[in-house]
Design a protein around this motif. Structure first.
Motif, PDB file in Angstrom:
ATOM      1  N   LEU A   1      -3.683 -13.443  -9.201  1.00  0.00           N
ATOM      2  CA  LEU A   1      -3.701 -11.984  -9.374  1.00  0.00           C
ATOM      3  C   LEU A   1      -2.288 -11.420  -9.415  1.00  0.00           C
ATOM      4  O   LEU A   1      -1.988 -10.522 -10.206  1.00  0.00           O
ATOM      5  N   ARG A   2      -1.421 -11.917  -8.537  1.00  0.00           N
ATOM      6  CA  ARG A   2      -0.049 -11.432  -8.535  1.00  0.00           C
ATOM      7  C   ARG A   2       0.686 -11.833  -9.818  1.00  0.00           C
ATOM      8  O   ARG A   2       1.458 -11.048 -10.379  1.00  0.00           O
ATOM      9  N   GLN A   3       0.458 -13.066 -10.283  1.00  0.00           N
ATOM     10  CA  GLN A   3       1.065 -13.493 -11.537  1.00  0.00           C
ATOM     11  C   GLN A   3       0.641 -12.589 -12.685  1.00  0.00           C
ATOM     12  O   GLN A   3       1.468 -12.177 -13.507  1.00  0.00           O
ATOM     13  N   PHE A   4      -0.647 -12.305 -12.741  1.00  0.00           N
ATOM     14  CA  PHE A   4      -1.150 -11.405 -13.779  1.00  0.00           C
ATOM     15  C   PHE A   4      -0.538 -10.019 -13.636  1.00  0.00           C
ATOM     16  O   PHE A   4      -0.083  -9.423 -14.621  1.00  0.00           O
ATOM     17  N   GLY A   5      -0.523  -9.494 -12.410  1.00  0.00           N
ATOM     18  CA  GLY A   5       0.025  -8.161 -12.190  1.00  0.00           C
ATOM     19  C   GLY A   5       1.485  -8.062 -12.576  1.00  0.00           C
ATOM     20  O   GLY A   5       1.907  -7.086 -13.205  1.00  0.00           O
ATOM     21  N   ASP A   6       2.272  -9.092 -12.230  1.00  0.00           N
ATOM     22  CA  ASP A   6       3.694  -9.090 -12.585  1.00  0.00           C
ATOM     23  C   ASP A   6       3.889  -9.070 -14.096  1.00  0.00           C
ATOM     24  O   ASP A   6       4.719  -8.326 -14.627  1.00  0.00           O
ATOM     25  N   PHE A   7       3.109  -9.905 -14.798  1.00  0.00           N
ATOM     26  CA  PHE A   7       3.266  -9.983 -16.249  1.00  0.00           C
ATOM     27  C   PHE A   7       2.879  -8.669 -16.928  1.00  0.00           C
ATOM     28  O   PHE A   7       3.629  -8.152 -17.767  1.00  0.00           O
ATOM     29  N   ILE A   8       1.711  -8.133 -16.588  1.00  0.00           N
ATOM     30  CA  ILE A   8       1.263  -6.891 -17.212  1.00  0.00           C
ATOM     31  C   ILE A   8       2.177  -5.735 -16.834  1.00  0.00           C
ATOM     32  O   ILE A   8       2.478  -4.849 -17.647  1.00  0.00           O
ATOM     33  N   HIS A   9       2.647  -5.735 -15.604  1.00  0.00           N
ATOM     34  CA  HIS A   9       3.577  -4.694 -15.153  1.00  0.00           C
ATOM     35  C   HIS A   9       4.854  -4.724 -15.969  1.00  0.00           C
ATOM     36  O   HIS A   9       5.395  -3.673 -16.352  1.00  0.00           O
ATOM     37  N   MET A  10       5.354  -5.936 -16.261  1.00  0.00           N
ATOM     38  CA  MET A  10       6.582  -6.060 -17.035  1.00  0.00           C
ATOM     39  C   MET A  10       6.360  -5.745 -18.513  1.00  0.00           C
ATOM     40  O   MET A  10       7.164  -5.070 -19.148  1.00  0.00           O
ATOM     41  N   ALA A  11       5.242  -6.234 -19.075  1.00  0.00           N
ATOM     42  CA  ALA A  11       5.024  -6.141 -20.519  1.00  0.00           C
ATOM     43  C   ALA A  11       4.497  -4.784 -20.976  1.00  0.00           C
ATOM     44  O   ALA A  11       4.849  -4.324 -22.067  1.00  0.00           O
ATOM     45  N   LEU A  12       3.651  -4.142 -20.160  1.00  0.00           N
ATOM     46  CA  LEU A  12       2.965  -2.938 -20.633  1.00  0.00           C
ATOM     47  C   LEU A  12       3.133  -1.708 -19.742  1.00  0.00           C
ATOM     48  O   LEU A  12       3.332  -0.603 -20.249  1.00  0.00           O
ATOM     49  N   PHE A  13       3.047  -1.884 -18.438  1.00  0.00           N
ATOM     50  CA  PHE A  13       2.959  -0.733 -17.540  1.00  0.00           C
ATOM     51  C   PHE A  13       4.090  -0.739 -16.522  1.00  0.00           C
ATOM     52  O   PHE A  13       3.866  -0.804 -15.310  1.00  0.00           O
TER      53      PHE A  13
ATOM     54  N   PRO B   1       2.407   1.701 -10.748  1.00  0.00           N
ATOM     55  CA  PRO B   1       2.531   0.885  -9.531  1.00  0.00           C
ATOM     56  C   PRO B   1       1.821  -0.449  -9.677  1.00  0.00           C
ATOM     57  O   PRO B   1       0.729  -0.525 -10.250  1.00  0.00           O
ATOM     58  N   LEU B   2       2.436  -1.493  -9.175  1.00  0.00           N
ATOM     59  CA  LEU B   2       1.868  -2.834  -9.294  1.00  0.00           C
ATOM     60  C   LEU B   2       0.479  -2.906  -8.674  1.00  0.00           C
ATOM     61  O   LEU B   2      -0.425  -3.542  -9.222  1.00  0.00           O
TER      62      LEU B   2
ATOM     63  N   ASN C   1       6.268  -7.837 -33.835  1.00  0.00           N
ATOM     64  CA  ASN C   1       5.652  -7.395 -32.568  1.00  0.00           C
ATOM     65  C   ASN C   1       4.346  -8.136 -32.265  1.00  0.00           C
ATOM     66  O   ASN C   1       3.389  -7.555 -31.763  1.00  0.00           O
ATOM     67  N   VAL C   2       4.325  -9.427 -32.589  1.00  0.00           N
ATOM     68  CA  VAL C   2       3.137 -10.238 -32.345  1.00  0.00           C
ATOM     69  C   VAL C   2       2.918 -10.433 -30.845  1.00  0.00           C
ATOM     70  O   VAL C   2       1.811 -10.757 -30.411  1.00  0.00           O
ATOM     71  N   GLU C   3       3.967 -10.213 -30.040  1.00  0.00           N
ATOM     72  CA  GLU C   3       3.826 -10.423 -28.601  1.00  0.00           C
ATOM     73  C   GLU C   3       2.769  -9.516 -27.974  1.00  0.00           C
ATOM     74  O   GLU C   3       2.196  -9.839 -26.921  1.00  0.00           O
ATOM     75  N   SER C   4       2.487  -8.373 -28.625  1.00  0.00           N
ATOM     76  CA  SER C   4       1.432  -7.498 -28.106  1.00  0.00           C
ATOM     77  C   SER C   4       0.069  -8.175 -28.185  1.00  0.00           C
ATOM     78  O   SER C   4      -0.795  -7.960 -27.329  1.00  0.00           O
ATOM     79  N   VAL C   5      -0.121  -9.014 -29.214  1.00  0.00           N
ATOM     80  CA  VAL C   5      -1.367  -9.777 -29.334  1.00  0.00           C
ATOM     81  C   VAL C   5      -1.447 -10.816 -28.222  1.00  0.00           C
ATOM     82  O   VAL C   5      -2.509 -11.049 -27.630  1.00  0.00           O
ATOM     83  N   VAL C   6      -0.304 -11.441 -27.918  1.00  0.00           N
ATOM     84  CA  VAL C   6      -0.264 -12.439 -26.860  1.00  0.00           C
ATOM     85  C   VAL C   6      -0.648 -11.828 -25.521  1.00  0.00           C
ATOM     86  O   VAL C   6      -1.358 -12.431 -24.718  1.00  0.00           O
ATOM     87  N   VAL C   7      -0.183 -10.601 -25.272  1.00  0.00           N
ATOM     88  CA  VAL C   7      -0.524  -9.915 -24.025  1.00  0.00           C
ATOM     89  C   VAL C   7      -2.038  -9.784 -23.887  1.00  0.00           C
ATOM     90  O   VAL C   7      -2.621 -10.080 -22.825  1.00  0.00           O
ATOM     91  N   VAL C   8      -2.695  -9.347 -24.959  1.00  0.00           N
ATOM     92  CA  VAL C   8      -4.148  -9.162 -24.924  1.00  0.00           C
ATOM     93  C   VAL C   8      -4.856 -10.489 -24.672  1.00  0.00           C
ATOM     94  O   VAL C   8      -5.797 -10.573 -23.866  1.00  0.00           O
ATOM     95  N   LEU C   9      -4.395 -11.555 -25.329  1.00  0.00           N
ATOM     96  CA  LEU C   9      -5.031 -12.864 -25.168  1.00  0.00           C
ATOM     97  C   LEU C   9      -4.867 -13.383 -23.750  1.00  0.00           C
ATOM     98  O   LEU C   9      -5.790 -13.948 -23.165  1.00  0.00           O
ATOM     99  N   TRP C  10      -3.691 -13.199 -23.181  1.00  0.00           N
ATOM    100  CA  TRP C  10      -3.478 -13.644 -21.814  1.00  0.00           C
ATOM    101  C   TRP C  10      -4.322 -12.833 -20.837  1.00  0.00           C
ATOM    102  O   TRP C  10      -4.785 -13.365 -19.821  1.00  0.00           O
ATOM    103  N   ILE C  11      -4.517 -11.565 -21.116  1.00  0.00           N
ATOM    104  CA  ILE C  11      -5.409 -10.755 -20.277  1.00  0.00           C
ATOM    105  C   ILE C  11      -6.815 -11.333 -20.305  1.00  0.00           C
ATOM    106  O   ILE C  11      -7.477 -11.464 -19.265  1.00  0.00           O
ATOM    107  N   PHE C  12      -7.301 -11.689 -21.505  1.00  0.00           N
ATOM    108  CA  PHE C  12      -8.626 -12.301 -21.629  1.00  0.00           C
ATOM    109  C   PHE C  12      -8.713 -13.589 -20.822  1.00  0.00           C
ATOM    110  O   PHE C  12      -9.691 -13.841 -20.106  1.00  0.00           O
TER     111      PHE C  12
END
Length: 372
Positions: free
Chosen positions: A103-115, A119-120, A269-280
């Motif tokens: 959960l923390r790994q996911f939160g760190d990545f999404i926090h850095m990439a999108l939000f 707050p984390l 900007n293909v990295e935005s697609v990668v973000v979505v896939l990693w979220i899945f």
């Protein structure tokens, strides 16, 4: 509380394994590999993958001794009530701590990439609530159906990202092979995959839910093999694009590799697609581990409805996820900690091997007694 009420197919097990391992490994495993094995990181990944298949084979053989029971049940059948319940405690602890790290790994990545301004804790809480809903409402059947839809999309997109990066490759960055690292560093790097190989322990609980348990072995092995091949390819590509030194300093090399794609100034900007896939991928991983943890805890405590354990487990996971103070603690340091690797090795090798040997000997003894 029996497993027979919910059923999933072998194909769904395959996609659960692919989703649960591919995205998390691509997001957080690469940096520790590069820091340890440098340009031979892809060899470390391949060695770790082969070791992972052997461990998965052991876990599946153990589960298939009693295919209609979870580890909470057959550990007590083989070792007795008290010893059996005692041997399950390390799995419950590993599941809680592992889920907290994930959960923390996911939160760190999404926090850095999108939000970045969010707050984390809000990112972690929102994602955890979604996983709780899927686990509570759909159980393992809902998770299996979700993985069956998400899995092919994940594989297709991962392959597309790799193909689009071929024009940026410089194979000289992968050289010299072996000589700079040596077998010790390569093996040390492969240990980082142990924290992800441990995800195959979910089969210690999921086998009774599979409609055809005898085919479960092949689906699980193929799912893990494909995941390791995809991630090994990503490690090789990242090395060929950034070089081992730069890749070892990047927090998310595969994410940066996707951002490197540019075709005729049109496809960017293909990295935005990668973000979505990693979220899945994280969504399936957290959901299946949440189900396995709550169902096992329900059996261990003899709860009539295993869903009653979801809220307290989720509260513990949220606290564990927000405890680390720095971004690299859960992403880089935790997977390489000595006690983490030792604990995972005990859970995925020592305990299953012990249970398998004792269970196998018991069955052989009972068979010989009947024949005599």
């Amino acid at each position: 509380m029996t497993a027979g009420r919910m059923q999933i197919s072998g194909r769904q097990i395959f996609w659960i394994i692919v989703c649960a391992e591919t995205s998390p490994m691509e997001s957080v495993l690469l940096t520790p590999l590069f820091q340890t094995a440098k340009q031979d990181a892809w060899i470390s990944m391949a060695v770790g993958g082969l070791a992972g298949l052997l461990i998965t084979f052991l876990i599946m053989r153990t589960s298939l001794l009693y295919p209609k029971q979870t580890i909470v049940e057959y550990a007590q059948t083989i070792l007795g009530k008290w010893f059996g319940k005692l041997f399950v405690i390390p799995y419950l602890v590993m599941a809680l701590l592992g889920l907290g790290v994930i959960l923390r790994q996911f939160g760190d990545f999404i926090h850095m990439a999108l939000f970045e301004l969010t707050p984390l804790w809000a990112v972690v809480l929102g994602f955890l609530l979604m996983c709780m809903y899927l686990t509570y409402a759909g159980g393992i059947e809902g998770i299996g159906r979700s993985a069956e839809i998400i899995g092919p999309i994940v594989i297709f997109a991962v392959l597309i990202v790799k193909v689009l990066n071929f024009s940026s490759l410089d194979v000289h960055l992968v050289q010299p092979i072996y000589w700079d690292s040596g077998w010790k560093q390569i093996l040390l790097g492969s240990l980082a995959t142990m924290s992800f190989v441990g995800e195959s322990v979910v089969m210690l609980v999921l086998v009774p839910f599979v409609s055809q348990p005898n085919r479960c072995m092949s689906y699980t092995m193929w799912g893990q093999a494909i995941s390791f091949v995809l991630v090994t390819g990503s490690v090789f590509l990242v090395t060929s694009i950034f070089g081992p030194n730069l890749a070892g300093r990047l927090l998310y090399p595969a994410f940066e590799m996707a951002g490197f794609i540019s075709i005729a100034d049109f496809l960017q900007n293909v990295e935005s697609v990668v973000v979505v896939l990693w979220i899945f991928g994280y969504f399936i991983e957290v959901s299946v581990f949440l189900f396995v943890t709550c169902y096992s805890l329900g059996q261990w405590l003899h709860l009539k409805d295993w869903r009653k354990s979801i809220w307290p487990v989720a509260a513990i996971l949220f606290i564990l996820a927000v405890i680390p103070k720095t971004l690299s603690t859960a992403t880089i340091e935790a997977p390489r900690m000595k006690w983490t690797l030792i604990g995972i090795f005990i859970n995925i090798v020592i305990i299953p091997l012990l249970i398998y040997i004792v269970g196998y000997c018991q069955r052989k003894f009972k068979t010989s007694v009947k024949m005599s």
